[in-house]
Design a protein around this motif. Structure first.
Motif, PDB file in Angstrom:
ATOM      1  N   ARG A  44      -4.246 -15.215   2.945  1.00 57.22           N
ATOM      2  CA  ARG A  44      -4.859 -15.619   4.204  1.00 57.22           C
ATOM      3  C   ARG A  44      -4.516 -14.646   5.313  1.00 57.22           C
ATOM      4  N   ARG A  45      -3.272 -14.175   5.324  1.00 54.15           N
ATOM      5  CA  ARG A  45      -2.895 -13.240   6.379  1.00 54.15           C
ATOM      6  C   ARG A  45      -3.686 -11.952   6.277  1.00 54.15           C
ATOM      7  N   SER A  48      -7.100 -12.477   7.587  1.00 61.47           N
ATOM      8  CA  SER A  48      -7.226 -12.857   8.986  1.00 61.47           C
ATOM      9  C   SER A  48      -7.059 -11.674   9.915  1.00 61.47           C
ATOM     10  N   ARG A  49      -7.029 -10.489   9.359  1.00 60.35           N
ATOM     11  CA  ARG A  49      -6.950  -9.313  10.219  1.00 60.35           C
ATOM     12  C   ARG A  49      -8.217  -9.258  11.048  1.00 60.35           C
ATOM     13  N   SER A  50      -8.067  -8.872  12.310  1.00 61.14           N
ATOM     14  CA  SER A  50      -9.275  -8.862  13.126  1.00 61.14           C
ATOM     15  C   SER A  50     -10.132  -7.632  12.866  1.00 61.14           C
ATOM     16  N   PHE A  52     -11.537  -5.024   9.929  1.00 63.13           N
ATOM     17  CA  PHE A  52     -11.732  -4.691   8.509  1.00 63.13           C
ATOM     18  C   PHE A  52     -10.937  -5.556   7.525  1.00 63.13           C
ATOM     19  N   ASN A  89     -12.742 -17.221   6.146  1.00 64.46           N
ATOM     20  CA  ASN A  89     -12.843 -15.841   6.576  1.00 64.46           C
ATOM     21  C   ASN A  89     -13.646 -14.981   5.613  1.00 64.46           C
ATOM     22  N   ALA A  92     -17.166 -15.502   6.561  1.00 68.94           N
ATOM     23  CA  ALA A  92     -17.570 -14.916   7.841  1.00 68.94           C
ATOM     24  C   ALA A  92     -18.017 -13.481   7.682  1.00 68.94           C
ATOM     25  N   GLY A  93     -18.031 -12.990   6.469  1.00 66.59           N
ATOM     26  CA  GLY A  93     -18.356 -11.588   6.213  1.00 66.59           C
ATOM     27  C   GLY A  93     -19.849 -11.347   6.048  1.00 66.59           C
TER      28      GLY A  93
ATOM     29  N   ALA B  10     -13.192 -16.127  16.413  1.00 68.36           N
ATOM     30  CA  ALA B  10     -13.700 -14.824  16.812  1.00 68.36           C
ATOM     31  C   ALA B  10     -15.054 -14.654  16.172  1.00 68.36           C
ATOM     32  N   ARG B  12     -18.076 -12.322  14.380  1.00 66.10           N
ATOM     33  CA  ARG B  12     -18.009 -11.399  13.267  1.00 66.10           C
ATOM     34  C   ARG B  12     -17.764  -9.984  13.733  1.00 66.10           C
ATOM     35  N   ARG B  13     -17.414  -9.174  12.766  1.00 69.73           N
ATOM     36  CA  ARG B  13     -17.116  -7.780  13.039  1.00 69.73           C
ATOM     37  C   ARG B  13     -18.287  -7.050  13.667  1.00 69.73           C
ATOM     38  N   LYS B  91     -21.518 -16.999  12.541  1.00 70.64           N
ATOM     39  CA  LYS B  91     -20.336 -17.071  11.683  1.00 70.64           C
ATOM     40  C   LYS B  91     -19.111 -16.784  12.533  1.00 70.64           C
ATOM     41  N   GLN B  92     -18.047 -17.514  12.279  1.00 70.75           N
ATOM     42  CA  GLN B  92     -16.828 -17.321  13.066  1.00 70.75           C
ATOM     43  C   GLN B  92     -15.628 -17.129  12.169  1.00 70.75           C
ATOM     44  N   VAL B  93     -14.831 -16.155  12.518  1.00 73.75           N
ATOM     45  CA  VAL B  93     -13.610 -15.874  11.769  1.00 73.75           C
ATOM     46  C   VAL B  93     -12.468 -16.686  12.371  1.00 73.75           C
ATOM     47  N   ALA B  94     -11.562 -17.142  11.511  1.00 70.66           N
ATOM     48  CA  ALA B  94     -10.389 -17.853  12.009  1.00 70.66           C
ATOM     49  C   ALA B  94      -9.221 -16.888  12.032  1.00 70.66           C
ATOM     50  N   LEU B  95      -8.742 -16.569  13.209  1.00 69.47           N
ATOM     51  CA  LEU B  95      -7.666 -15.595  13.306  1.00 69.47           C
ATOM     52  C   LEU B  95      -6.343 -16.264  13.626  1.00 69.47           C
ATOM     53  N   ASP B  96      -5.285 -15.610  13.196  1.00 61.92           N
ATOM     54  CA  ASP B  96      -3.948 -16.040  13.584  1.00 61.92           C
ATOM     55  C   ASP B  96      -3.764 -15.869  15.068  1.00 61.92           C
TER      56      ASP B  96
END
Lengths: 455, 271
Positions: A44-45, A48-50, A52, A89, A92-93, B10, B12-13, B91-96
């Motif tokens: 998961r870590r 979860s990188r913002s 790439f 995540n 979300a790609g 966040a 998407r890229r 789409k939304q990313v879940a970030l730390d």
């Protein structure tokens, strides 16, 4: 920019994390659960990188079936949460990455049940929202797997980020274009009440998501529209429109209003009755939007106003007497093309009364005269000159009203003064037959041989 | 659970392109025109409108201004500019949270007292009453009293109990009744076997073939030995009691369970 070396390190770490997970799942001794949670957490870590996140590598290493296994019934909450987070995540790609979640979908859906912990349910809803946001075919699959009902129920609590996430995911799920989900949603017990409650009392973040749900309900489902217009909803939407300053909220609220008005004549006929307070309020709210600096608000507010102006004479008079008038005149003269076109609809609708029988509409001379004196004709002739067929048609139609409506040849003089004849003659060889005919008819009728002017 | 599980959203890229493109409205939108019927149907009697006083001979086919409601579908280009931001949020990313953000939250939370779950054998530590309620609801209400498996809804728990622990259920199955309910709430379909229900889920509800409702819990070593011996005897799914007429009710269940498991284990394929 990631350099190649960093990239390959990341990929190696990911592949290795997936291997760890595989081993942890197979392991049956003491501490198995903690092993799994740790392996999931590591993955998961990485995901979860913002920048790439190594989604492709994770999928290629076989993460998805492993994650699906981690979602099995009876698993610890931490395990469920980490697995759902990884899947969120990944989903979300890119499109194909989102699609890779297919094997896990029924389990994600099962865990948004009412007995799941809120965090787990929310994370699963989030993952499902990402999947639904990808495309129509995935929405169809989710719906056939039974996602709609449990997701709808997640909206019932009064507050919390779970409600917000569920609202967002639900809006993605019902956005169509197939209207079936929207129609099913409105029939679920408690949904209408929850929508009203949130729009009335909840914070702007939640209200925004719920407003988008209403946008799709009202755009796609006539059943939903007819249910909603008979509740307090219009009132609540107008209040939000008046009181909020958040563009994120104003857009779906305004659009919902627009859809409800456009979708069911009940709205204009029975709710927005000219003498009622709600009608004054909505016009006030729309004026606020017309004054806004945001193009979207101006354009869509003009659209809504044009539909109200398409109502009874009472509605037209109400708008005519309101603060909207000077704004409309100014916008018609100076704003960008897309807004100008919508305002043109308002103005034209204000100048004609509903026709009796199958004849042409009759003119409201007061209104028409007022607009003409304020210089609106020029704005319409600009539309005639534009490349947009619909706009050109509007321009010609308005010109016809002026030519017909103003006494003593005044109309002809004005049109000529604003270079209207020139504008019409451009259509002589235009490829669009309708426009050609319309322009020619006007020229023939009002500027024919006996007009008394040199060619 | 601690704030390890709080996340921020966040979009998407940056290399994401929305699937909807904005198209200019060049083509005409005829909806508001179609309501108008051309004046070839027009006759003199309809000209008795008090307001209009120009009564000249009419040309046919001019499309006069007609005020009508204009409605757009949600994907209409009309809404495109208003949709731009929303599309980015598809789409939304879940970030730390960053360490800083976590520390801020920890500072806020230190004041909370701890609640320990009083249910025998649980002992979970929760930070507040709300969390405790949440925990209790999740862990101690929808669990099977026979095998302790936990299910996310009462309905699924009920289905599990019938299918896994109810010999009456199995008896009806053996007599050919359709007892296996579809797992999708609202479907209502009932099938005659676990396998055919699995098939129904795939056919009607797009479930993947790898989905397996009843996954056996980790067996003990003794059971694992027994199972590997039994696998060699049975090629097909059966509910027969093999131990002979002296078997107890519990043993019946166990046999059935093992039979289910070995049959189902042959069903599952990895995607």
């Amino acid at each position: 920019m990631m350099i190649e070396e960093e990239q390959s390190i990341l990929e190696a770490q990911t592949a290795s994390a997936v291997e760890e997970l595989k081993a942890a799942i197979a392991f049956q001794g003491k501490g198995a659960v903690q092993k799994k949670v740790n392996a999931l957490r590591e993955l998961r870590r990485l995901l979860s990188r913002s920048e790439f996140p190594p989604i492709e590598t994770a999928i290629a290493s076989g993460a998805i079936p492993l994650l699906a296994q981690c979602l099995s019934f009876g698993s610890q909450d931490e395990q469920l949460l980490e697995a759902a987070w990884c899947l969120t995540n990944i989903a979300a790609g890119k499109p194909e990455e989102t699609r890779s979640l297919l094997p896990a979908l029924p389990l994600l859906i099962a865990h948004i049940g009412e007995k799941s912990s809120m965090l787990v349910a929310e994370q699963c809803a989030w993952a499902l929202g990402n999947v639904a946001g990808e495309g129509e075919d995935l929405r169809h699959i989710l719906i056939s797997q039974g996602a709609l009902l449990p997701l709808a129920k997640m909206m019932f609590p009064n507050k919390g980020s779970t409600v917000r996430t569920a609202g967002w995911a639900l809006s993605n799920l019902i956005k169509g274009p197939n209207p079936k989900a929207a129609t099913e949603l409105i029939k679920i017990d408690g949904v209408v009440e929850a929508i009203l409650r949130h729009l009335k009392k909840s914070d702007e973040e939640i209200a925004t998501e719920i407003a988008w749900v209403v946008v799709y309900l009202s755009a796609l489902s006539p059943v939903a529209t007819s249910v909603l217009v008979k509740t307090d909803l219009l009132q609540l939407l107008v209040e939000r429109l008046v009181t909020s300053d958040s563009l994120q909220l104003l857009i779906p609220v305004l659009r919902s209003l627009g859809n409800l008005i456009a979708g069911d004549t009940y709205t204009t006929n029975a709710v927005l009755v000219p003498a009622h307070e709600i009608t004054d309020n909505i016009i006030r709210a729309l004026v606020k939007c017309l004054k806004s600096e945001h193009r979207v608000l101006k354009k869509e507010a003009a659209w809504v106003l044009s539909n109200i102006a398409a109502g009874s004479i009472g509605h037209k008079q109400l708008i005519y007497k309101s603060e909207a008038m000077p704004l409309l005149i100014q916008l018609l003269a100076t704003s960008t093309f897309d807004i100008k076109k919508e305002v043109a609809y308002v103005v034209g609708n204000l100048c004609v009364a509903p026709a009796e029988g199958s004849g042409r509409s009759s003119l409201i001379f007061d209104h028409l005269g007022s607009f003409v004196r304020s210089g609106c004709l020029r704005g319409f002739i600009d539309l005639v000159r534009s490349a947009d067929i619909e706009a050109a048609r509007l321009g010609l139609q308005f010109m016809e009203l002026v030519l017909r409506g103003l006494p003593n040849g005044e109309g002809q003089k004005l049109v000529e003064k604003e270079d209207g004849i020139d504008a019409m003659e451009r259509f002589q060889f235009h490829e669009n037959e309708d426009l050609r005919n319309m322009a020619n008819q006007l020229v023939d009728k009002y500027f024919g041989a006996d007009y008394g002017l040199d060619e | 659970m601690d704030i390890t599980y709080l996340k921020k959203r966040a979009v998407r890229r940056p290399d994401f392109h929305p699937t909807r493109k904005i198209r200019p409205t060049i083509l005409m939108r005829r909806k508001h025109i179609e309501r108008f019927s051309p004046s070839k149907d027009f006759n003199a009697t309809t000209m008795t409108m008090m307001i209009d006083n120009h009564m000249q001979t009419q040309q046919s086919d001019f499309q006069y201004w007609f005020p009508a409601l204009r409605r757009f579908g949600p994907d209409d280009p009309f809404f495109a500019s208003g949709n731009i931001e929303r599309e980015l949020l598809a789409k939304q990313v879940a970030l730390d949270l960053t360490e800083e953000e976590k520390q801020q939250l920890r500072n806020l939370d230190d004041a909370d007292s701890e609640v320990v779950c009083p249910i025998v054998g649980c002992g979970a530590k929760l930070r507040s009453l709300v969390e405790f309620e949440d925990h209790y609801n999740a862990r101690h209400t929808a669990s099977c009293s026979v095998c302790s498996r936990v299910y996310p809804t009462s309905r699924l728990l009920g289905i599990h109990v019938s299918e896994a622990h109810d010999s009456f259920f199995q008896a009806k199955v053996a007599r050919g009744y359709a007892m296996y309910e579809c797992l999708v709430e609202g479907c209502g379909m009932k099938l005659k076997s676990y396998k055919s229900r699995h098939q129904h889920l795939m056919d009607k509800h797009n479930f993947p073939s790898s989905f397996d409702f009843f996954k056996k819990a980790q067996p003990s070593k003794k059971d694992r030995l027994k199972k590997s011996q039994r696998k060699q005897h049975h090629a097909t799914f059966t509910t027969e009691n093999e131990e002979g007429s002296g078997a107890s009710a519990m043993q019946v269940e166990e046999e059935t369970l093992n039979g289910l498991v070995s049959a189902v284990s042959k069903l599952t394929t990895s995607d």
